[in-house]
Enzyme design. Sequence first.
Site, PDB file in Angstrom:
ATOM      1  N   ALA A 107      44.364  18.590  26.262  1.00 27.53           N
ATOM      2  CA  ALA A 107      43.694  17.571  26.768  1.00 27.53           C
ATOM      3  C   ALA A 107      44.455  15.965  26.355  1.00 27.53           C
ATOM      4  O   ALA A 107      44.571  14.743  26.905  1.00 27.53           O
ATOM      5  CB  ALA A 107      42.895  17.461  26.394  1.00 27.53           C
ATOM      6  N   GLY A 137      47.643  15.882  29.152  1.00 31.69           N
ATOM      7  CA  GLY A 137      46.892  15.661  29.718  1.00 31.69           C
ATOM      8  C   GLY A 137      46.371  14.559  29.841  1.00 31.69           C
ATOM      9  O   GLY A 137      47.062  13.620  31.299  1.00 31.69           O
ATOM     10  N   ASP A 138      45.645  13.648  29.641  1.00 28.98           N
ATOM     11  CA  ASP A 138      45.883  12.577  29.861  1.00 28.98           C
ATOM     12  C   ASP A 138      46.688  11.015  30.015  1.00 28.98           C
ATOM     13  O   ASP A 138      46.259  10.522  30.503  1.00 28.98           O
ATOM     14  CB  ASP A 138      44.183  11.446  27.935  1.00 28.98           C
ATOM     15  CG  ASP A 138      43.618  10.734  28.149  1.00 28.98           C
ATOM     16  OD1 ASP A 138      43.861  10.030  29.384  1.00 28.98           O
ATOM     17  OD2 ASP A 138      44.700   9.703  27.431  1.00 28.98           O
ATOM     18  N   ALA A 139      47.572  11.410  28.751  1.00 31.84           N
ATOM     19  CA  ALA A 139      48.701  10.184  29.201  1.00 31.84           C
ATOM     20  C   ALA A 139      49.297  11.023  30.588  1.00 31.84           C
ATOM     21  O   ALA A 139      49.646   9.967  31.536  1.00 31.84           O
ATOM     22  CB  ALA A 139      49.914  10.884  27.994  1.00 31.84           C
TER      23      ALA A 139
END
Length: 152
Positions: free
Chosen positions: A35, A38-40
């Site tokens: 995550a 994935g956020d970036a």
Amino acid sequence: MEENIITLTGFSDLFKESLHLKVVDIKSYSPLALAYMGDAVYEVIIRTKVMNHGSTQVNNMHKKSAKLVNAGTQADIIRRLLEEEDLTPEEIAVYKRGRNAKSVTTAKHATMADYRTATGFEALCGYLYLNGELERLIAVVSKGLERIGELE
């Protein structure tokens, strides 16, 4: 004049080679680590999409990006993808691992349910990115944006 065209696969290979990245078993990463990445990655995709609308004030670009890069919107995207059965069984499993991960961080501007659901979506984005499935990552994000009416 010679054009240098790099495909997604070529980009991935160049990235790995240039940064001396070693091969890591994707399953060794925790769902929260997926995550984190994935956020970036999701934010870069959204910023790229926003900038593609043409040069405008950075504040306007930030507002549009912030609307799409928040727990509520990410939760809406993954819920729509699940409803429409747009994900593979493996992708659903990755999402669920991320959603069910216990994080010490709490949601600031979202319900806890949306926050955890969004964490699952980010884990899926991180998984696809780190697994080198860039085309699939773009397809999932595009389909999600389409499902929530944000893909013009």
